[in-house]
Design a protein around this motif. Structure first.
Motif, PDB file in Angstrom:
ATOM      1  N   UNK A 348      73.863  -0.748-111.727  1.00 10.85           N
ATOM      2  CA  UNK A 348      74.103  -0.537-110.288  1.00 10.85           C
ATOM      3  C   UNK A 348      74.507   0.903-110.000  1.00 10.85           C
ATOM      4  N   UNK A 349      75.375   1.468-110.850  1.00 17.68           N
ATOM      5  CA  UNK A 349      75.817   2.854-110.598  1.00 17.68           C
ATOM      6  C   UNK A 349      74.653   3.829-110.724  1.00 17.68           C
ATOM      7  N   UNK A 350      73.842   3.634-111.772  1.00 17.52           N
ATOM      8  CA  UNK A 350      72.718   4.562-111.953  1.00 17.52           C
ATOM      9  C   UNK A 350      71.733   4.458-110.790  1.00 17.52           C
ATOM     10  N   UNK A 351      71.455   3.215-110.393  1.00 13.45           N
ATOM     11  CA  UNK A 351      70.525   3.051-109.266  1.00 13.45           C
ATOM     12  C   UNK A 351      71.097   3.705-108.012  1.00 13.45           C
ATOM     13  N   UNK A 352      72.412   3.590-107.855  1.00 12.60           N
ATOM     14  CA  UNK A 352      73.066   4.226-106.701  1.00 12.60           C
ATOM     15  C   UNK A 352      72.887   5.739-106.745  1.00 12.60           C
ATOM     16  N   UNK A 353      73.054   6.330-107.948  1.00  9.46           N
ATOM     17  CA  UNK A 353      72.897   7.788-108.091  1.00  9.46           C
ATOM     18  C   UNK A 353      71.466   8.215-107.755  1.00  9.46           C
ATOM     19  N   UNK A 354      70.499   7.433-108.242  1.00 10.91           N
ATOM     20  CA  UNK A 354      69.093   7.787-108.000  1.00 10.91           C
ATOM     21  C   UNK A 354      68.762   7.690-106.506  1.00 10.91           C
ATOM     22  N   UNK A 355      69.266   6.602-105.885  1.00 11.64           N
ATOM     23  CA  UNK A 355      69.018   6.428-104.435  1.00 11.64           C
ATOM     24  C   UNK A 355      69.601   7.597-103.660  1.00 11.64           C
ATOM     25  N   UNK A 356      70.859   7.934-104.022  1.00 11.62           N
ATOM     26  CA  UNK A 356      71.561   9.001-103.292  1.00 11.62           C
ATOM     27  C   UNK A 356      70.814  10.332-103.458  1.00 11.62           C
ATOM     28  N   UNK A 357      70.384  10.622-104.677  1.00  8.70           N
ATOM     29  CA  UNK A 357      69.686  11.881-104.959  1.00  8.70           C
ATOM     30  C   UNK A 357      68.453  12.007-104.064  1.00  8.70           C
ATOM     31  N   UNK A 358      67.672  10.929-104.023  1.00 12.63           N
ATOM     32  CA  UNK A 358      66.432  11.018-103.263  1.00 12.63           C
ATOM     33  C   UNK A 358      66.665  11.083-101.760  1.00 12.63           C
ATOM     34  N   UNK A 359      67.620  10.281-101.279  1.00 10.52           N
ATOM     35  CA  UNK A 359      67.812  10.319 -99.822  1.00 10.52           C
ATOM     36  C   UNK A 359      68.431  11.651 -99.401  1.00 10.52           C
ATOM     37  N   UNK A 360      69.276  12.243-100.265  1.00 14.78           N
ATOM     38  CA  UNK A 360      69.871  13.548 -99.930  1.00 14.78           C
ATOM     39  C   UNK A 360      68.794  14.637 -99.918  1.00 14.78           C
ATOM     40  N   UNK A 361      67.851  14.553-100.859  1.00 12.80           N
ATOM     41  CA  UNK A 361      66.768  15.555-100.879  1.00 12.80           C
ATOM     42  C   UNK A 361      65.982  15.476 -99.572  1.00 12.80           C
ATOM     43  N   UNK A 362      65.672  14.256 -99.168  1.00 15.81           N
ATOM     44  CA  UNK A 362      64.890  14.095 -97.932  1.00 15.81           C
ATOM     45  C   UNK A 362      65.683  14.618 -96.736  1.00 15.81           C
ATOM     46  N   UNK A 363      66.999  14.349 -96.770  1.00 20.33           N
ATOM     47  CA  UNK A 363      67.841  14.811 -95.656  1.00 20.33           C
ATOM     48  C   UNK A 363      67.847  16.346 -95.600  1.00 20.33           C
ATOM     49  N   UNK A 364      67.935  16.984 -96.789  1.00 26.05           N
ATOM     50  CA  UNK A 364      67.956  18.457 -96.836  1.00 26.05           C
ATOM     51  C   UNK A 364      66.626  19.030 -96.330  1.00 26.05           C
ATOM     52  N   UNK A 365      65.526  18.375 -96.701  1.00 20.09           N
ATOM     53  CA  UNK A 365      64.216  18.873 -96.250  1.00 20.09           C
ATOM     54  C   UNK A 365      64.137  18.849 -94.727  1.00 20.09           C
ATOM     55  N   UNK A 366      64.617  17.743 -94.176  1.00 20.30           N
ATOM     56  CA  UNK A 366      64.591  17.601 -92.718  1.00 20.30           C
ATOM     57  C   UNK A 366      65.456  18.692 -92.083  1.00 20.30           C
ATOM     58  N   UNK A 367      66.624  18.859 -92.704  1.00 23.03           N
ATOM     59  CA  UNK A 367      67.599  19.803 -92.175  1.00 23.03           C
ATOM     60  C   UNK A 367      67.053  21.242 -92.172  1.00 23.03           C
ATOM     61  N   UNK A 368      66.274  21.592 -93.218  1.00 21.09           N
ATOM     62  CA  UNK A 368      65.772  22.971 -93.328  1.00 21.09           C
ATOM     63  C   UNK A 368      64.322  23.089 -92.881  1.00 21.09           C
TER      64      UNK A 368
END
Ligand code: SF4
Length: 699
Positions: A348-368
């Motif tokens: 569960x923790x690893x899946x959480x880290x992977x989910x967070x990584x990908x959604x944060x990348x998408x958020x940064x792309x949108x932001x920039x």
């Protein structure tokens, strides 16, 4: 019509210098032609010397030319696939004249077997030794396929020291994902060029791993590695079950964490490369670099519960399906179900880290977004999307560790700390559903039958008992070319239960003495096959000095180097484990003796072995009779098969396991060897078959 074309091609083959008429090869080609026309899957046992590669390629090419179909030819290793590609296929095509030369064909390897031009010419290339980078840039335009086996000889010719090339491939191999179409090297990219060529090719040469990964991706609803095809030829088919087990296995270990972090960094490099050429939004790059750091820290923290001190090296079962198997006594002994909650927390923790990584990348792309041109934005999005499927597969694989599907998951200790794994208990039903249901196939090997029957193999690979089969007779004259040496009853003690058993030291001494006698008689030239490293090393240590012979032991160097040295040195001895029992080829005098130290019975120690035996018991079968013994018979056949590779080879087989005389299965194992081999109880008599120089003197 098809038969006529095939016969014409075979006539042309037999008319070539160095080739001769081989009725069994014709029989095989005619059988395959029948299956092709009837659309029937079939298995063929074609002993060494039949010429099975050409015996299969010729009817397949004739069929492609007649019907316009698409065929995939798969073999076990990259080396064997390259042999098909560089040697057998060009010869087979030549036999069909102009039509053969015009047929579109393609070699297809796994992604990481190709060099990535962007990694050589891009920012990552700057991290390489300048002299090496210069050679790589010289090699890129010259390379045909852009694969490792092309690069190594090029660098050798340039005089590049081995030390400099160490680790090089890891630095330039095609990453598991990249920005693909948005890459400036896309048009000349080795990997994508191969994929484009493969899409229009009618005959593809590849390996089992690519075929199985393709089927796995398609089974998961993802895009496969190979476009649809009409026929599959599986060579070295006896290795297919093992290849399927590894393709379907999922592993989590400290190395997996490194891979996750490496791929996250690689994604960040790809994004940086995608932004080059125009004003770069540095804030975005910094944010992504920061996300990679956060992911790395998060992953290491997530697996902390697995850093347990009490994991035994043979491993412990954590979960098993069907759950009824948990009632099996041996499964219970090999289990630590109390570790399941820790495993669930890790997943569960690893899946959480992977989910967070990908959604944060998408958020940064949108932001920039506004700081990027349309071209930059599209290139970055392409890179992110390409990596998404790698991360998605990892995410889904993690679920298997806590919820195996018809399989077992376990944790074991390794030199790096720990390893959590999941493996299906059987691969037959998966192959039936995801491979055999897609297109008909021909499966062939020199060793597919046990006790003259294909049943064990058919069951392993999920084919029905009614599948068509062809068993070709031996080509070589084993009665004349071969001798079998069995030390007389009572000459050797039976093998100990383990390397730590009280009778083990005396056993190793006895084997070493016996071996020294054999090696003196054969003047070395022997491949000695073991089933365990501990036993191999104990026998090596107990062997009396034999200064005239060069002894090589698996593990002393790369297998390919040891094999080459053994082939070149006709007074050498090679001690080998599992990888030398199959597929090792050393024709001629250099391999005049194969010694099987013990019958290779699988001892159910590791969790997947324990679970597999439990499954058989659960079904009311005897695991020894229905699994261990047939597997051992098959492996003995493969080990013995290393000896006679050509019509002029001669050799001695030595079987040192005392149980061959004392147990009922001894006779069955001997009955699976090639027919009519004379049996001797004195090595001096057995070596008469060699006609070599006299034996060595005792040191
Ligand atoms: S397309 Fe991908 S694999 Fe090919 S050169 Fe570019 S980055 Fe490398």
């Amino acid at each position: 019509m098809l038969d006529h074309v095939i016969n014409e091609a075979l006539n042309r083959l037999e008319a070539r210098e160095g080739f001769e008429a081989r009725p069994v090869q014709r029989q095989m080609a005619a059988f395959i032609a029948e299956c092709l026309q009837a659309g029937q899957t079939a298995c063929i046992e074609a002993p060494t010397g039949v010429g099975k590669s050409l015996g299969a390629l010729i009817p397949l090419i004739a069929w492609i030319l007649a019907m316009g179909n698409r065929v995939v030819v798969s073999t076990y290793t990259n080396v064997l696939a390259e042999q098909y590609w560089r040697k057998d296929l060009p010869l087979a095509l030549e036999l069909f004249g102009e039509a053969g030369r015009e047929l579109k064909t393609q070699l297809v390897m796994g992604r990481s077997r190709y060099a990535c031009i962007d990694r050589i010419y891009g920012r990552e290339g700057n991290a390489l030794e300048p002299a090496l980078l210069r050679f790589l840039k010289e090699w890129v335009p010259l390379a045909q396929e852009g694969i490792e086996s092309e690069l190594a000889p090029f660098l050798r010719r340039k005089g590049v020291p081995e030390g400099l090339t160490r680790d090089l491939w890891r630095q330039i191999a095609t990453p598991p994902a990249c920005r693909a179409r948005a890459c400036p090297h896309y048009a000349s990219c080795f990997y994508y060029r191969q994929r484009r060529a493969a899409a229009s090719a009618q005959l593809l040469i590849t390996n089992h791993s690519v075929v199985l990964t393709d089927a796995l991706l398609k089974a998961n609803g993802a895009e496969g590695l190979l476009d649809e095809y009409d026929w599959l030829l599986v060579d070295e088919a006896h290795d297919l079950p093992e290849a399927a087990r590894s393709a379907l296995e999922f592993e989590l270990s400290p190395e997996t964490l490194e891979e996750i972090i490496r791929n996250a960094s690689s994604l960040s490099h790809q994004i940086a490369n995608a932004l080059e050429g125009e004003q770069r939004p540095d804030a975005l790059l910094n944010a992504i670099a920061e996300l990679v750091q956060i992911l790395a820290r998060g992953c290491h923290a997530a697996v902390a519960p697995l850093n347990m001190a009490d994991i035994p090296s043979e491993g412990r079962i954590v979960a098993i399906a069907p759950p009824d198997l948990m009632a099996d006594e041996s499964v219970q002994k090999a289990s630590r179900t109390d570790w399941l909650p820790a495993m669930q927390a890790v997943v569960e923790s690893l899946q959480g880290e992977l989910r967070r990584f990908y959604s944060e990348i998408k958020r940064e792309l949108k932001h920039h977004r506004l700081q990027m041109s349309d071209r930059q934005y599209e290139a970055v999005r392409e890179a992110v999307n390409q990596y998404a499927s790698w991360f998605r597969n990892l995410y889904m694989g993690l679920n298997l560790l806590v919820n195996p599907v018809e399989g077992v998951s376990w944790v074991e200790a390794t030199p790096m700390g720990w390893r959590a794994c999941c493996q299906p208990l059987e691969v037959g039903s998966w192959l039936a559903e995801h491979l055999w249901s897609r297109q008909p196939a021909t499966l062939m090997s020199a060793t597919l039958t046990i006790d003259g029957s294909f049943d064990f193999f058919l069951r392993q690979v999920g084919l029905s008992e009614g599948t068509r089969t062809l068993r070709l007779p031996p080509v070589f004259d084993y009665a004349r070319q071969c001798a079998l040496y069995l030390p007389p009853r009572g000459a050797l003690p039976p093998p100990p239960r383990s390397a730590h058993a009280h009778d083990a030291p005396a056993y190793y001494r006895a084997i070493a003495e016996q071996l020294a006698e054999i090696l003196r008689a054969t003047r070395g030239r022997a491949l000695v096959l073991f089933t365990s490293r501990a036993e191999m090393e104990a026998v090596r240590d107990a062997l009396p000095p034999m200064p005239q012979l060069r002894l090589m032991v698996q593990g002393d160097g790369a297998n390919a180097d040891l094999s080459q040295r053994f082939r070149e040195d006709t007074e050498s001895v090679l001690f080998g484990l599992r990888s030398f029992w199959t597929g090792f080829d050393a024709p001629g005098e250099t391999l005049s003796c194969v010694v099987l130290v013990r019958i290779p019975f699988e001892v159910p120690v590791s969790p997947p072995q324990v679970a597999r035996h439990a499954l058989l018991r659960w079904r009311g079968e005897d695991p020894f009779e229905s699994w261990t013994l047939p597997l051992a018979k098959q492996q003995v056949r493969q080990g013995v098969g290393r000896l006679i590779r050509r019509a002029d080879d001669r050799g001695v087989i030595c079987l040192l396991d005392a149980r061959i005389h004392t147990r009922p299965y001894g006779k069955q194992i001997l009955a699976n060897l090639p027919p009519d081999i004379p049996i001797h109880s004195r090595i001096e008599d057995a070596v008469q078959v060699l006609n070599h120089a006299p034996p060595l003197d005792k040191a």
